[in-house]
Design an enzyme around this catalytic site. Structure first.
Site, PDB file in Angstrom:
ATOM      1  N   SER A 141       0.869  -1.181   0.000  1.00  0.00           N
ATOM      2  CA  SER A 141       0.000   0.000   0.000  1.00  0.00           C
ATOM      3  C   SER A 141       0.897   1.218   0.000  1.00  0.00           C
ATOM      4  O   SER A 141       2.063   1.141   0.414  1.00  0.00           O
ATOM      5  CB  SER A 141      -0.875  -0.003   1.258  1.00  0.00           C
ATOM      6  OG  SER A 141      -1.488   1.255   1.462  1.00  0.00           O
ATOM      7  N   TYR A 154      -2.078  -0.437  10.765  1.00  0.00           N
ATOM      8  CA  TYR A 154      -2.019  -0.842   9.355  1.00  0.00           C
ATOM      9  C   TYR A 154      -0.716  -0.372   8.713  1.00  0.00           C
ATOM     10  O   TYR A 154      -0.062  -1.142   7.991  1.00  0.00           O
ATOM     11  CB  TYR A 154      -3.218  -0.268   8.603  1.00  0.00           C
ATOM     12  CG  TYR A 154      -3.312  -0.728   7.168  1.00  0.00           C
ATOM     13  CD1 TYR A 154      -3.513  -2.065   6.863  1.00  0.00           C
ATOM     14  CD2 TYR A 154      -3.213   0.183   6.120  1.00  0.00           C
ATOM     15  CE1 TYR A 154      -3.603  -2.493   5.543  1.00  0.00           C
ATOM     16  CE2 TYR A 154      -3.310  -0.232   4.804  1.00  0.00           C
ATOM     17  CZ  TYR A 154      -3.504  -1.565   4.520  1.00  0.00           C
ATOM     18  OH  TYR A 154      -3.594  -1.983   3.218  1.00  0.00           O
TER      19      TYR A 154
END
Length: 238
Positions: A141, A154
């Site tokens: 990501s 995250y």
């Protein structure tokens, strides 16, 4: 380069990016080994891919389960005779202030996003070394390169996944094994609170956009490796 008869193992393959990639590869004649937790969703993807002429094996279970991962890799190699590429796509997020994150949430995120990537790489790399080639693509990501308020857990998992990928790349390059990392911005998938296809997410990347990008990386000539690829919708600042 065509991916016909290439054996490609994809985690998180029951929906979203993983499903779109499986269908894209099936159209090109690849053999597919698909992994996810939901057996029924996997069966639906299998049927769709087989209708396009692909040979497909499916495995329902957790990417953080070591014995499961070992059996998936072994059975895939036995069925197809090889594993040409591994796409570590399984992952999810929990978004809270650091003081509100539970120990179980921390462990769960790291087990899927980091340990799962590690386990599949560890089991697949020896097969690729024996073959004298291979390709690993880890779907990270853009938060592996930046952080945001409420994203400590995250972001930490994606930083760890990225660091593992970079070190692995240095370990296996001499064995002609490629390691690529895709850093994506927002994608219109079930990952978000809103369902895929919600008008709010109309300007996000689509699963098909991501599948086409991963296909582009996989289909590069043997002497070419795309080490890193950052991708965003034009509407998202970075």
């Amino acid at each position: 380069m065509s991916l016909q008869n290439q054996t490609i193992l994809i985690t998180g393959a029951s929906r979203g990016i993983g499903k779109a990639l499986a269908i894209t590869l099936a159209k090109d004649g690849a053999n597919l080994s698909l992994v996810a937790r939901n057996q029924q969703e996997l069966l639906a993807v299998k049927q769709e891919a087989e209708a396009l002429g692909a040979q497909v094996a499916i495995f329902a279970g957790s990417v953080a389960d070591e014995s499961f991962v070992k059996s998936v890799v072994a059975e895939t190699a036995q069925k197809f005779g090889k594993i040409d590429a591994l796409v570590n796509n399984a992952g999810f997020g929990v978004f809270k202030q650091a003081t509100e994150i539970s120990t179980s949430e921390w462990d769960s995120i790291f087990e899927t996003n980091v340990k799962g990537t590690f386990l599949f790489c560890r089991e697949a790399v020896p097969l690729m070394k024996n073959a004298g080639k291979g390709h690993i693509i880890n779907i990270a990501s853009d938060v592996a390169k930046r952080v945001f308020d409420g994203g400590s857990l995250y972001c930490a998992s994606k930083y760890a996944q990225d660091a593992f990928s970079m070190a692995l790349r240095k370990e296996v390059r001499k064995d002609k094994i490629k390691v690529s990392v895709v850093y994506s911005g927002v994608v219109d998938t079930h990952f978000h609170k809103r369902e895929e296809g919600n008008p709010y997410q109309a300007k996000y990347l689509s699963s098909k956009d991501m599948a086409n990008t991963i296909y582009f990386i996989l289909s590069a000539p043997e002497h070419v490796v795309i080490d890193e690829l950052m991708i965003h919708p034009i509407s998202q600042e970075y």
